[in-house]
Write a protein that holds these residues in place. Structure first.
Motif, PDB file in Angstrom:
ATOM      1  N   GLN A   1      41.382 -13.622 -58.366  1.00 41.60           N
ATOM      2  CA  GLN A   1      40.790 -14.675 -56.985  1.00 41.60           C
ATOM      3  C   GLN A   1      40.964 -13.710 -55.785  1.00 41.60           C
ATOM      4  OE1 GLN A   1      42.198 -18.556 -56.743  1.00 41.60           O
ATOM      5  NE2 GLN A   1      41.472 -19.019 -58.714  1.00 41.60           N
ATOM      6  N   THR A   2      41.985 -13.236 -55.684  1.00 39.00           N
ATOM      7  CA  THR A   2      42.092 -12.583 -54.501  1.00 39.00           C
ATOM      8  C   THR A   2      41.177 -11.089 -54.294  1.00 39.00           C
ATOM      9  OG1 THR A   2      44.240 -11.236 -55.066  1.00 39.00           O
ATOM     10  CG2 THR A   2      44.383 -13.226 -53.731  1.00 39.00           C
TER      11      THR A   2
ATOM     12  N   ARG B   1      38.259 -10.811 -55.888  1.00 36.20           N
ATOM     13  CA  ARG B   1      36.784 -11.581 -55.593  1.00 36.20           C
ATOM     14  C   ARG B   1      36.716 -11.878 -54.095  1.00 36.20           C
ATOM     15  NH1 ARG B   1      33.975 -12.664 -59.677  1.00 36.20           N
ATOM     16  NH2 ARG B   1      34.414 -12.840 -61.649  1.00 36.20           N
ATOM     17  N   LEU B   2      37.561 -12.644 -53.488  1.00 36.41           N
ATOM     18  CA  LEU B   2      37.369 -12.898 -52.189  1.00 36.41           C
ATOM     19  C   LEU B   2      37.674 -11.750 -51.356  1.00 36.41           C
ATOM     20  CD1 LEU B   2      37.088 -15.172 -50.096  1.00 36.41           C
ATOM     21  CD2 LEU B   2      39.601 -15.618 -50.317  1.00 36.41           C
ATOM     22  N   ALA B   3      38.468 -10.982 -51.405  1.00 34.02           N
ATOM     23  CA  ALA B   3      38.553  -9.658 -50.653  1.00 34.02           C
ATOM     24  C   ALA B   3      37.195  -8.842 -50.617  1.00 34.02           C
ATOM     25  CB  ALA B   3      39.863  -8.741 -51.143  1.00 34.02           C
ATOM     26  N   SER B   4      36.816  -8.718 -51.832  1.00 32.81           N
ATOM     27  CA  SER B   4      35.544  -7.747 -51.946  1.00 32.81           C
ATOM     28  C   SER B   4      34.325  -8.461 -51.219  1.00 32.81           C
ATOM     29  CB  SER B   4      35.339  -7.369 -53.375  1.00 32.81           C
ATOM     30  OG  SER B   4      35.200  -8.627 -54.641  1.00 32.81           O
ATOM     31  N   ALA B   5      34.226  -9.987 -51.620  1.00 32.62           N
ATOM     32  CA  ALA B   5      33.025 -10.750 -51.035  1.00 32.62           C
ATOM     33  C   ALA B   5      33.240 -10.757 -49.498  1.00 32.62           C
ATOM     34  CB  ALA B   5      33.344 -12.126 -51.390  1.00 32.62           C
ATOM     35  N   LEU B   6      34.374 -10.902 -49.024  1.00 29.68           N
ATOM     36  CA  LEU B   6      34.416 -10.884 -47.499  1.00 29.68           C
ATOM     37  C   LEU B   6      34.021  -9.475 -46.843  1.00 29.68           C
ATOM     38  CD1 LEU B   6      38.052 -12.726 -47.078  1.00 29.68           C
ATOM     39  CD2 LEU B   6      35.657 -13.498 -46.100  1.00 29.68           C
ATOM     40  N   SER B   7      34.596  -8.432 -47.660  1.00 25.77           N
ATOM     41  CA  SER B   7      34.062  -6.854 -47.387  1.00 25.77           C
ATOM     42  C   SER B   7      32.465  -6.976 -47.180  1.00 25.77           C
ATOM     43  CB  SER B   7      34.543  -6.073 -48.222  1.00 25.77           C
ATOM     44  OG  SER B   7      34.150  -4.744 -48.160  1.00 25.77           O
ATOM     45  N   ARG B   8      31.832  -7.610 -48.234  1.00 32.24           N
ATOM     46  CA  ARG B   8      30.429  -7.504 -48.305  1.00 32.24           C
ATOM     47  C   ARG B   8      29.795  -8.473 -46.857  1.00 32.24           C
ATOM     48  NH1 ARG B   8      29.143  -8.204 -54.794  1.00 32.24           N
ATOM     49  NH2 ARG B   8      29.893  -6.378 -55.446  1.00 32.24           N
ATOM     50  N   MET B   9      30.409  -9.390 -46.802  1.00 29.74           N
ATOM     51  CA  MET B   9      30.158 -10.225 -45.602  1.00 29.74           C
ATOM     52  C   MET B   9      30.551  -9.388 -43.986  1.00 29.74           C
ATOM     53  SD  MET B   9      28.952 -12.928 -46.577  1.00 29.74           S
ATOM     54  CE  MET B   9      29.028 -14.198 -45.194  1.00 29.74           C
TER      55      MET B   9
ATOM     56  N   VAL C   1      43.911 -16.821 -49.375  1.00 30.93           N
ATOM     57  CA  VAL C   1      43.209 -16.240 -48.277  1.00 30.93           C
ATOM     58  C   VAL C   1      44.297 -15.049 -47.691  1.00 30.93           C
ATOM     59  CG1 VAL C   1      42.785 -16.823 -45.741  1.00 30.93           C
ATOM     60  CG2 VAL C   1      41.891 -18.226 -47.891  1.00 30.93           C
ATOM     61  N   TYR C   2      45.703 -15.391 -47.368  1.00 31.34           N
ATOM     62  CA  TYR C   2      46.730 -14.199 -46.866  1.00 31.34           C
ATOM     63  C   TYR C   2      46.400 -13.178 -47.929  1.00 31.34           C
ATOM     64  CZ  TYR C   2      48.602 -17.275 -43.366  1.00 31.34           C
ATOM     65  OH  TYR C   2      49.204 -17.944 -42.110  1.00 31.34           O
ATOM     66  N   LEU C   3      46.795 -13.069 -48.916  1.00 27.86           N
ATOM     67  CA  LEU C   3      46.715 -12.023 -50.114  1.00 27.86           C
ATOM     68  C   LEU C   3      45.393 -11.298 -49.636  1.00 27.86           C
ATOM     69  CD1 LEU C   3      48.455 -13.491 -53.034  1.00 27.86           C
ATOM     70  CD2 LEU C   3      49.356 -11.401 -51.294  1.00 27.86           C
ATOM     71  N   SER C   4      44.016 -12.063 -49.686  1.00 22.67           N
ATOM     72  CA  SER C   4      42.974 -11.269 -49.693  1.00 22.67           C
ATOM     73  C   SER C   4      42.440 -10.566 -48.342  1.00 22.67           C
ATOM     74  CB  SER C   4      41.779 -12.695 -49.804  1.00 22.67           C
ATOM     75  OG  SER C   4      41.831 -13.264 -51.052  1.00 22.67           O
ATOM     76  N   LEU C   5      43.049 -11.131 -47.391  1.00 22.83           N
ATOM     77  CA  LEU C   5      43.122 -10.483 -46.021  1.00 22.83           C
ATOM     78  C   LEU C   5      43.769  -9.028 -45.900  1.00 22.83           C
ATOM     79  CD1 LEU C   5      42.929 -13.381 -43.599  1.00 22.83           C
ATOM     80  CD2 LEU C   5      40.977 -12.020 -44.005  1.00 22.83           C
ATOM     81  N   LEU C   6      45.099  -9.203 -46.524  1.00 25.75           N
ATOM     82  CA  LEU C   6      45.827  -8.001 -46.784  1.00 25.75           C
ATOM     83  C   LEU C   6      45.103  -7.011 -47.397  1.00 25.75           C
ATOM     84  CD1 LEU C   6      49.507  -9.482 -47.048  1.00 25.75           C
ATOM     85  CD2 LEU C   6      48.336  -9.016 -45.025  1.00 25.75           C
ATOM     86  N   LYS C   7      44.164  -7.496 -48.641  1.00 30.37           N
ATOM     87  CA  LYS C   7      43.885  -6.365 -49.455  1.00 30.37           C
ATOM     88  C   LYS C   7      42.503  -5.883 -48.638  1.00 30.37           C
ATOM     89  CE  LYS C   7      44.615  -8.304 -53.900  1.00 30.37           C
ATOM     90  NZ  LYS C   7      44.213  -8.244 -55.262  1.00 30.37           N
ATOM     91  N   LEU C   8      42.211  -6.674 -47.373  1.00 25.91           N
ATOM     92  CA  LEU C   8      41.177  -5.934 -46.732  1.00 25.91           C
ATOM     93  C   LEU C   8      41.755  -5.136 -45.680  1.00 25.91           C
ATOM     94  CD1 LEU C   8      38.804  -9.139 -46.197  1.00 25.91           C
ATOM     95  CD2 LEU C   8      38.093  -6.813 -47.022  1.00 25.91           C
TER      96      LEU C   8
END
Length: 518
Positions: free
Chosen positions: A42-43, A45-53, A74-81
């Motif tokens: 999930q993280t 997916r969200l991190a890569s999607a936010l990157s595309r945004m 959300v926190y983990l996804s932002l750290l991945k970004l």
């Protein structure tokens, strides 16, 4: 390659994919469970999607989410970004949000759908905000975060970060001026895990651990997020309101092994009628935020055979001292500094004091988990140091055996039920009311919360003091202007306030008056 906590969690997912990462119980009793491998996908997916945004490394993102699975994702996804996360309490009001966004130049806001209105109120004042994502429902003018997952990929996605990149920007109250932006870099979770997560919090792999702090606070980053997931344990989350009997019932039903709660929560649980009828599976229990009283320690020891261990730290650092497993408990003491950590009592010039001398509780600037300064505020950063030592703002003493004892705040900060509250913020809200001419806010001793916010108020028209509804009116006004937890639970109308010859309010005289009543 620098440290990234999200990569640490992914490693656990790769080693133990089916291990439960989060167990969330909703207020209605329904459950949501997510395994480590699902969290990893999930993280990604969200991190890569936010990157595309268009969200890039270094973007500053204000997160306004309640307890729940979404906060972890959300926190983990932002750290991945490689982004900078601003933890934001769901209790923040529009003025609080405006201050943070403008001060930190925030470009991304991720908010629960019921919290977006407060952000919309300040959009026109905050041109730096470019990306708006809602969680838990579609909102006009916001991108529904739930709909982004299909844009991303579950394949590994993580931006390379350096240890010195800004990771968390947590805001903490000051005695004067606005809240301070505390800067922690991407290596901070590693240092926090090495100290607090190992020697004090002590979550075991696969253990169901409940740390009650809510997102938006540094303590949530400390324990529910870093210390639980970083140790491969299972984070227990309850979305209902605090009720001491309900908490005991949940711990019994789900066999919670590790509890981290505030002293206020412990105090109220200890007073539950029939507490001896609950059969808990606690292996370990810890508390932080304010000193824990002996009654609570004795009750949990007598009823559950568990020693509640105290700990001490701040948004600016990590846990600095605590009562470790198998250490003698001295009720009222915060314990000892952790192995290898230079925490001591110093005077105003930074000289280390001897046993039983009262001075500043301080940590040496070499401590790896110490903050990197206050954002855009070199003066307040400099004032926090005495030579080689960062001073916490708390006064204390060390006994002959090295235990540290809290003696009070060296400034006017109020700590109530674990919340840190700056008097300026409450005073600023109060004087916005048309009936208030002047006011002073202090801590007043309270048996359950440790202290409550009390306001001494001078009215523009003294006759208004006879209005039986005015206290409630002022309290509600403060709740609307700033985060509700800051509101004054006691208000006393006065004709004058004690001041210095230069006109500064002498809060110390008001505090002494309150202490004499206790």
């Amino acid at each position: 390659m620098g440290y990234n906590f999200a990569r640490e969690v992914d490693r656990i997912a790769e080693q133990y994919p089916e291990r439960l990462a989060i167990l969330c119980v909703h207020a209605d009793g329904s459950e949501e469970r997510i395994e480590y491998v699902t969290l990893q996908k999930q993280t990604n997916r969200l991190a890569s999607a936010l990157s595309r945004m268009g969200i890039k490394k270094g973007a500053r993102a204000l997160v306004l989410l309640p307890r729940g699975v979404d906060s972890y994702v959300v926190y983990l996804s932002l750290l991945k970004l490689g982004a900078t996360v601003l933890p934001g309490s769901e209790m923040l009001r529009a003025g609080d949000i405006r201050y943070r966004v403008q001060h930190a130049d925030v470009s991304v806001v991720i908010a629960a759908s019921n919290l977006t209105a407060a952000v919309d109120e300040v959009r026109v004042d905050c041109p730096s905000m470019k990306h708006f994502f809602s969680v838990g429902g579609a909102v006009d003018g916001w991108t529904d975060l739930d709909g982004l997952y299909d844009l991303g990929t579950s394949a590994e996605f993580i931006v390379e970060t350096e240890d010195t990149d800004l990771c968390f920007l947590s805001y903490t109250s000051g005695t004067t001026g606005g809240p301070k932006g505390v800067m922690h870099t991407y290596d901070w979770p590693r240092e926090h895990l090495a100290v607090a997560g190992t020697y004090w919090f002590d979550a075991k792999p696969g253990e169901l651990a409940w740390a009650t702090a809510g997102p938006g606070w540094a303590k949530w980053v400390w324990s529910p997020f870093v210390s639980i997931l970083g140790n491969g344990a299972t984070a227990f989350v309850y979305q209902g309101r605090f009720d001491p009997a309900a908490y005991l019932g949940l711990m019994e039903k789900y066999k919670v092994g590790l509890l981290c709660a505030t002293p206020t929560e412990y105090r109220l649980m200890a007073k539950v009628n029939g507490i001896e009828n609950y059969h808990l599976s606690l292996r370990s229990a810890v508390s932080a935020g304010e000193p824990l009283n002996r009654e609570v320690i004795d009750t949990f020891s007598r009823v559950f055979g568990i020693t509640v261990r105290d700990g001490y730290g701040q948004t600016e650092n990590s846990l600095l001292a605590g009562t470790l497993q198998d250490m003698e408990v001295r009720p009222g003491s915060m314990g000892k500094p952790f192995p290898g950590m230079r925490v001591d009592i110093v005077d105003d010039d930074g000289n280390v004091l001897g046993p039983n001398e009262i001075g500043h509780i301080a940590v040496h600037k070499s401590f790896p988990a110490l903050f990197k300064g206050y954002l855009s505020d070199p003066d307040r950063t400099a004032r926090a140091f005495r030579g080689e030592w960062y001073v916490t703002g708390d006064k204390g003493r060390k006994d002959d055996d090295g235990y540290i004892w809290f003696e009070g705040r060296s400034d006017d900060i109020i700590i109530s039920a674990g919340y840190t509250i700056g008097p300026f913020e409450v005073e600023d809200a109060l004087v916005k009311h048309p009936k208030v001419a002047e006011c002073a806010v202090i801590a007043s001793p309270d048996p359950e919360r440790g202290a409550i916010v009390k306001a001494y108020v001078i009215l523009r028209n003294p006759e208004d003091a006879n209005d039986p509804g005015l206290v409630a009116e002022l309290q509600e006004h403060v709740k609307q202007v700033t985060a509700p937890y800051k509101y004054p639970r006691a208000i006393q109308f006065v004709e004058s306030l004690p001041k210095t010859t230069s006109g500064k309010i002498r809060r110390i005289e008001l505090r002494d008056m309150e202490a004499s009543k206790a």
